[in-house]
Design an enzyme around this catalytic site. Structure first.
Site, short mmCIF file in Angstrom:
data_model
loop_
_atom_site.label_atom_id
_atom_site.label_comp_id
_atom_site.label_asym_id
_atom_site.label_seq_id
_atom_site.Cartn_x
_atom_site.Cartn_y
_atom_site.Cartn_z
N ASP A 13 2.04 0.59 1.48
CA ASP A 13 2.65 -0.85 1.57
C ASP A 13 1.43 -1.77 1.62
OD1 ASP A 13 5.47 0.03 1.84
OD2 ASP A 13 5.01 0.20 3.80
N HIS A 41 5.46 0.71 -6.38
CA HIS A 41 4.23 -0.10 -6.50
C HIS A 41 4.86 -1.49 -7.13
CE1 HIS A 41 0.64 2.99 -6.22
NE2 HIS A 41 1.39 2.82 -5.11
#
Length: 427
Positions: A13, A41
């Site tokens: 993240d 992503h």
């Protein structure tokens, strides 16, 4: 030779998707080398907002050859959905190759993932239930099915039958479920073969030739260093190596080929999933940071779960950069911190025995660790339009320089917003 690995230094993240998108513009190849559809992503461009789970992040550039390498867990269904999404949003069909040596995530892998998390209940590991742990367990137990197997019916049937022998015993006697007939999987896999056929290639040969020719290759990592099963917060880890050292293995390149390792680091901390998270904050403080983070707040790109929030962790990040062998750092989401009068930073850990350490400890010692917090002045302003480092407020410059000195790796790129153009290059 210009082979670059872009990897995470923390729990995942970190914002790798945006930075891979930025770097893809100057790349000939973008390669997924590990993991599967268990992490996403997020990319924002003129086509819209995308959360890619299976496709490499270079798919928005017609000049890029995108490769799903032999080290990946290929979720064919997810790949099909993402290609359809690109088409629906007007993105030109990307150049895409799938390694004939990649292995396939099966419906039974997802089933076992769900059953085990259900059985564990509150003791679970925060699985995304995408079948990743069962997939890698079968891979290393030599029960996996390679893409090339899909095009040899006799071999495929033999592989399916061998796989189902132990699985059906588990289903019946451990989970109290009905067994699965080989024909069910065979039909699924024949359909997957039909879909994959145009994309399958000897990608190792393609990449090795490109490497010898000096073409630009970008190796795209998934999750972060602290989710690595050997060097991370095991067992709260993923099931494949998240490190740059594995990148040439998972891509099919020589071990010496990588010349540049970009470790992506967030200006604060966040993670999805279970496990120790020393700098974690709670309540309204966490909600405020979560709500401001990213384009639409800090929520998992794959699960949609609210990310756990924390302040920048020097201990974890220095360790993550070290095991990634980072040659430089990209610092993301610096703009998010513009609301704070003072910015807390975790500079050390206080362990249960009362000692203080700046070295990242093993999981058994992390569980009782507490953060040692220092603070720096905030800049209390919007920096999303700034494109030169020296134009940042002096407090923002001081914050970046403090992090750089603390982790011992040069911060060469700074992201000040979710879009690809909101980047400061610091050379």
């Amino acid at each position: 030779m210009t082979v670059t690995a872009i990897v995470g230094a923390n729990w995942g993240d970190e914002g790798k998707g945006k930075m891979t998108d930025v770097l893809s513009a100057a790349s000939s190849y973008v390669v997924r080398f590990q993991g599967g559809s268990n992490a996403g992503h997020t990319i924002i461009n003129h086509y819209g907002k995308f959360a890619l789970h299976m496709l490499p992040s270079g798919v928005f550039y017609p000049n890029v050859t995108n490769i799903i390498g032999p080290g990946t867990a290929l979720d064919t269904g997810m790949l099909q959905k993402e290609l359809q999404l690109l088409e629906d949003k007007g993105v030109p069909a990307p150049v895409l190759y799938v390694s004939e040596r990649a292995q396939v995530v099966l419906s039974i892998h997802r089933l076992f993932d769900e059953l085990e998390e259900e059985r564990l209940g509150s003791r679970g590991f925060g699985s995304t239930k995408r079948g990743i742990a069962p997939f890698y367990a079968d891979k290393y137990a030599k029960l996996g099915i390679q893409v090339s197997d899909l095009f040899d019916e006799a071999r495929l049937r033999e592989r399916v039958e061998r796989l189902l022998e132990p699985k059906n015993i588990m289903l019946q006697h451990y989970y109290n479920r009905e067994p699965i007939h080989p024909e069910v999987l065979m039909e699924q896999l024949k359909a997957e073969a039909d879909f994959l056929a145009p994309y399958v290639k000897n990608t190792t040969e393609v990449l090795q030739k490109a490497n010898l020719n000096g073409e630009s290759i970008l190796l795209e990592g998934q999750l972060g260093a602290l989710r690595d099963p050997d060097h991370g917060i095991y067992p709260y880890s993923t099931s494949s190596s998240t490190l740059s050292g594995y990148a040439p293995v998972g891509a099919g390149l020589p071990a010496s080929s990588i010349s540049r390792v970009i470790a992506v680091v967030k200006a604060y901390s966040s993670c999805v999933g279970a496990g120790p998270f020393v700098s974690e904050i709670q309540g309204e403080e966490a909600d405020e940071l979560r709500g401001l983070g990213g384009d639409a707040g800090e929520f998992g790109a794959t699960t949609g779960r609210p990310r756990r929030m924390g302040w920048f962790d020097v201990v974890a990040t220095k360790y993550g950069c070290s095991i990634q062998n980072a040659t430089e750092v990209c610092l993301t989401n610096l703009d998010v911190l513009g609301y704070l009068d003072e910015i807390p930073i975790c500079t050390a850990y206080e362990l249960e025995d009362g000692s203080t350490t700046q070295a990242f400890p093993v999981t058994s010692k992390l569980n009782g660790a507490k953060p040692v917090i220092s603070t720096l002045p905030g800049w209390k302003s919007d920096i999303t339009q700034i494109r030169k480092f020296d134009d940042l407020p002096k407090e923002a410059i001081a914050y970046v320089e403090f992090i750089e000195a603390s982790i011992g790796v040069s911060i060469r790129t700074i992201s000040v917003g979710p879009r690809r153009e909101q980047v400061i290059e610091r050379r």
